[in-house]
Design a protein around this motif. Sequence first.
Motif, PDB file in Angstrom:
ATOM      1  N   MET A   1       0.847  -1.181   0.000  1.00 21.11           N
ATOM      2  CA  MET A   1       0.000   0.000   0.000  1.00 21.11           C
ATOM      3  C   MET A   1       0.894   1.246   0.000  1.00 21.11           C
ATOM      4  O   MET A   1       1.753   1.408   0.844  1.00 21.11           O
ATOM      5  N   GLU A   2       0.679   2.113  -0.943  1.00 24.49           N
ATOM      6  CA  GLU A   2       1.519   3.297  -1.099  1.00 24.49           C
ATOM      7  C   GLU A   2       1.041   4.416  -0.184  1.00 24.49           C
ATOM      8  O   GLU A   2      -0.150   4.706  -0.114  1.00 24.49           O
ATOM      9  N   GLN A   3       1.987   5.012   0.535  1.00 21.67           N
ATOM     10  CA  GLN A   3       1.659   6.112   1.436  1.00 21.67           C
ATOM     11  C   GLN A   3       1.779   7.430   0.696  1.00 21.67           C
ATOM     12  O   GLN A   3       2.672   7.614  -0.125  1.00 21.67           O
ATOM     13  N   LYS A   4       0.869   8.348   1.001  1.00 23.05           N
ATOM     14  CA  LYS A   4       0.954   9.673   0.401  1.00 23.05           C
ATOM     15  C   LYS A   4       1.916  10.533   1.202  1.00 23.05           C
ATOM     16  O   LYS A   4       1.998  10.420   2.410  1.00 23.05           O
ATOM     17  N   ILE A   5       2.618  11.377   0.488  1.00 19.23           N
ATOM     18  CA  ILE A   5       3.540  12.307   1.138  1.00 19.23           C
ATOM     19  C   ILE A   5       2.760  13.547   1.541  1.00 19.23           C
ATOM     20  O   ILE A   5       2.029  14.130   0.745  1.00 19.23           O
ATOM     21  N   HIS A   6       2.895  13.928   2.792  1.00 19.95           N
ATOM     22  CA  HIS A   6       2.178  15.078   3.343  1.00 19.95           C
ATOM     23  C   HIS A   6       3.074  16.309   3.214  1.00 19.95           C
ATOM     24  O   HIS A   6       3.988  16.520   4.000  1.00 19.95           O
ATOM     25  N   LYS A  12       6.620  21.924   7.573  1.00 14.75           N
ATOM     26  CA  LYS A  12       6.808  22.112   9.014  1.00 14.75           C
ATOM     27  C   LYS A  12       8.124  21.498   9.480  1.00 14.75           C
ATOM     28  O   LYS A  12       8.878  22.130  10.228  1.00 14.75           O
ATOM     29  N   ARG A  13       8.429  20.274   9.034  1.00 14.92           N
ATOM     30  CA  ARG A  13       9.677  19.603   9.437  1.00 14.92           C
ATOM     31  C   ARG A  13      10.901  20.438   9.065  1.00 14.92           C
ATOM     32  O   ARG A  13      11.784  20.661   9.875  1.00 14.92           O
ATOM     33  N   ILE A  61      15.336  25.608   0.278  1.00 12.14           N
ATOM     34  CA  ILE A  61      15.258  24.153   0.197  1.00 12.14           C
ATOM     35  C   ILE A  61      14.570  23.826  -1.128  1.00 12.14           C
ATOM     36  O   ILE A  61      13.573  24.456  -1.466  1.00 12.14           O
ATOM     37  N   PRO A  62      15.074  22.852  -1.880  1.00 11.35           N
ATOM     38  CA  PRO A  62      14.458  22.524  -3.171  1.00 11.35           C
ATOM     39  C   PRO A  62      12.990  22.111  -3.022  1.00 11.35           C
ATOM     40  O   PRO A  62      12.614  21.458  -2.045  1.00 11.35           O
ATOM     41  N   VAL A  63      12.198  22.482  -4.004  1.00 10.38           N
ATOM     42  CA  VAL A  63      10.770  22.137  -4.008  1.00 10.38           C
ATOM     43  C   VAL A  63      10.593  20.622  -3.883  1.00 10.38           C
ATOM     44  O   VAL A  63       9.685  20.143  -3.196  1.00 10.38           O
ATOM     45  N   GLU A  64      11.477  19.886  -4.544  1.00  6.37           N
ATOM     46  CA  GLU A  64      11.379  18.425  -4.535  1.00  6.37           C
ATOM     47  C   GLU A  64      11.457  17.850  -3.121  1.00  6.37           C
ATOM     48  O   GLU A  64      10.892  16.794  -2.848  1.00  6.37           O
ATOM     49  N   ALA A  65      12.162  18.525  -2.229  1.00  8.32           N
ATOM     50  CA  ALA A  65      12.259  18.042  -0.854  1.00  8.32           C
ATOM     51  C   ALA A  65      10.886  18.020  -0.195  1.00  8.32           C
ATOM     52  O   ALA A  65      10.543  17.075   0.513  1.00  8.32           O
ATOM     53  N   ASP A  70       9.744  11.480   2.586  1.00  3.96           N
ATOM     54  CA  ASP A  70       8.867  10.589   3.341  1.00  3.96           C
ATOM     55  C   ASP A  70       9.659  10.085   4.541  1.00  3.96           C
ATOM     56  O   ASP A  70      10.646   9.368   4.401  1.00  3.96           O
ATOM     57  N   GLU A  71       9.256  10.496   5.744  1.00  3.60           N
ATOM     58  CA  GLU A  71       9.997  10.178   6.960  1.00  3.60           C
ATOM     59  C   GLU A  71      10.160   8.673   7.163  1.00  3.60           C
ATOM     60  O   GLU A  71      11.222   8.187   7.536  1.00  3.60           O
TER      61      GLU A  71
END
Length: 134
Positions: A1-6, A12-13, A61-65, A70-71
Amino acid sequence: MEQKIHQGRNVKRFREMLNIKQEALAYDLGEDWNQKKISMLEQKDVIEDNLLKQISAVLKIPVEAFQNFDEEQAINIISNSFDNGSIGYQKNDTCTFNPIDKIVQLYDEMIALYERILKEKDEMMVRLEKLIEK
């Protein structure tokens, strides 16, 4: 099951890693922004590309980050890359020196340093006594 990146959580991180408060980020984003808006932004799953670009420019910070971090994946990579939490350690490595010899060497260096300090103290006392006698 693929998790979505928040993406909001990622903003925030990275903001917290840079030790930047929500108010400061809001100030840097412009007059339309305030702390409450930043708080709401950080709760969003997906952030508009143009807004991510603005945040990227402010935080440097690059947009891609924000889009790809994904933690859980990062933790898996770290835990699978290192053995017993030690970096660069391999099971077949052997120690190339005797640890006890190193301790003895450090002890000898400490004694030599202590003796030099005592000698300098004695020399200083002699100088002070000569100054007092004059």
